[in-house]
Design an enzyme around this catalytic site. Sequence first.
Site, PDB file in Angstrom:
ATOM      1  N   ASN A  18      35.116  29.834  45.866  1.00 32.11           N
ATOM      2  CA  ASN A  18      34.427  29.351  44.666  1.00 32.11           C
ATOM      3  C   ASN A  18      34.155  27.862  44.862  1.00 32.11           C
ATOM      4  OD1 ASN A  18      33.548  28.695  42.125  1.00 32.11           O
ATOM      5  ND2 ASN A  18      35.493  29.103  41.086  1.00 32.11           N
ATOM      6  N   TRP A  19      32.925  27.552  45.249  1.00 25.81           N
ATOM      7  CA  TRP A  19      32.592  26.153  45.566  1.00 25.81           C
ATOM      8  C   TRP A  19      32.466  25.287  44.301  1.00 25.81           C
ATOM      9  CZ3 TRP A  19      28.160  26.426  49.817  1.00 25.81           C
ATOM     10  CH2 TRP A  19      28.717  26.895  51.012  1.00 25.81           C
ATOM     11  N   LYS A  20      32.451  25.933  43.132  1.00 21.80           N
ATOM     12  CA  LYS A  20      32.254  25.210  41.865  1.00 21.80           C
ATOM     13  C   LYS A  20      31.009  24.315  41.973  1.00 21.80           C
ATOM     14  CE  LYS A  20      37.085  25.875  40.949  1.00 21.80           C
ATOM     15  NZ  LYS A  20      38.323  25.446  40.325  1.00 21.80           N
ATOM     16  N   HIS A 101      35.741  32.989  34.224  1.00 23.71           N
ATOM     17  CA  HIS A 101      36.527  31.880  34.791  1.00 23.71           C
ATOM     18  C   HIS A 101      36.973  30.934  33.678  1.00 23.71           C
ATOM     19  CE1 HIS A 101      37.746  28.491  37.226  1.00 23.71           C
ATOM     20  NE2 HIS A 101      37.751  29.307  38.265  1.00 23.71           N
ATOM     21  N   GLU A 161      44.462  34.638  37.780  1.00 23.42           N
ATOM     22  CA  GLU A 161      44.271  33.196  37.973  1.00 23.42           C
ATOM     23  C   GLU A 161      44.722  32.436  36.727  1.00 23.42           C
ATOM     24  OE1 GLU A 161      41.315  31.087  40.512  1.00 23.42           O
ATOM     25  OE2 GLU A 161      40.287  30.890  38.615  1.00 23.42           O
ATOM     26  N   SER A 202      44.919  27.147  43.322  1.00 24.72           N
ATOM     27  CA  SER A 202      45.458  26.187  44.310  1.00 24.72           C
ATOM     28  C   SER A 202      45.905  26.836  45.619  1.00 24.72           C
ATOM     29  CB  SER A 202      46.653  25.411  43.734  1.00 24.72           C
ATOM     30  OG  SER A 202      46.276  24.695  42.595  1.00 24.72           O
ATOM     31  N   GLY A 222      39.323  27.691  45.461  1.00 23.93           N
ATOM     32  CA  GLY A 222      38.419  26.633  45.016  1.00 23.93           C
ATOM     33  C   GLY A 222      38.424  25.480  46.004  1.00 23.93           C
TER      34      GLY A 222
HETATM   35  P1  PGA Z   1      41.508  25.998  43.108  1.00 20.94           P
HETATM   36  O1  PGA Z   1      40.407  26.765  42.257  1.00 20.94           O
HETATM   37  O2  PGA Z   1      41.773  26.812  44.348  1.00 20.94           O
HETATM   38  O3  PGA Z   1      40.914  24.663  43.397  1.00 20.94           O
HETATM   39  O4  PGA Z   1      42.730  25.931  42.248  1.00 20.94           O
HETATM   40  C1  PGA Z   1      40.441  28.155  42.113  1.00 20.94           C
HETATM   41  C2  PGA Z   1      39.446  28.574  41.058  1.00 20.94           C
HETATM   42  O5  PGA Z   1      39.385  27.951  39.985  1.00 20.94           O
HETATM   43  O6  PGA Z   1      38.698  29.538  41.261  1.00 20.94           O
END
Ligand code: PGA
Length: 241
Positions: A18-20, A101, A161, A202, A222
């Site tokens: 998930n590149w956001k 999400h 999550e 994370s 992420g």
């Molecule tokens: P993160 O994000 O690995 O940076 O915690 C995961 C996500 O929100 O999909």
Amino acid sequence: MVDTPPFQKIMKPLIIANWKMHPQNSKDAFDLAGAVKRGIEDLEVDVVLCPPFPYISQLLPSSNMFVGAQDCFWEQEGAYTGEVSAQMLKNLGCSYVIVGHSEREKYLKETLEMGVKKLKAALQVGLIPILCIGENVEQELQEVLKKVGQKDISKIVYVYEPESAISTSENVKPVDPKAAEAAKQKIRDTIGQDVTILYGGSVNSKDVGDFLAVGFQGVLVGAASLDKGEFLALVKNAIEA
Ligand code: PGA
């Protein structure tokens, strides 16, 4: 265009990036996707890259690298300024879409009801929804199960999550894999079927193996998916777990 992959009974790990809202330009997106595609060639893994919308059309899927979106709207067409439909994503070559999400709830006040509508829109066009489930596992799942037909339940990828475990949360609280395992069991018991369940929050190259060791079939990543070296190390460690 690559067909939507099978998602049931995944024997190889499923790693979703998930590149956001990263990276800042299409060249960097193209380079990162190219490095991932080359790095996983011939590996026993399925990787889904979920870039921001503007980069979707330039990421070409391969036999084990798929493209997903980070969101979609619940209607397929119409006067909905700023929205993108599941059908449009499908037409661009996407196979997956993330729904529910916690960042969409936090910043855009998206509700579970909206998430379920998006999930149904995705299923309608044959996209695989990646459904994020937070701390209230049972309550959230019951809402979903009420609205999704029995035949569609196994077409969803479920991700446990917890919001507080996401790397950018104010007070990040990493989740112990054993606690995550209990949540995974709750998801399975609530659904009552053998479905694909991933862990997210994370995850990095060092701890990915701990989550796979307790029975998650993959991870939603992420921050660690934005660095090609770290992400490819994570993929390798997931395969070896
Ligand atoms: P993160 O994000 O690995 O940076 O915690 C995961 C996500 O929100 O999909």
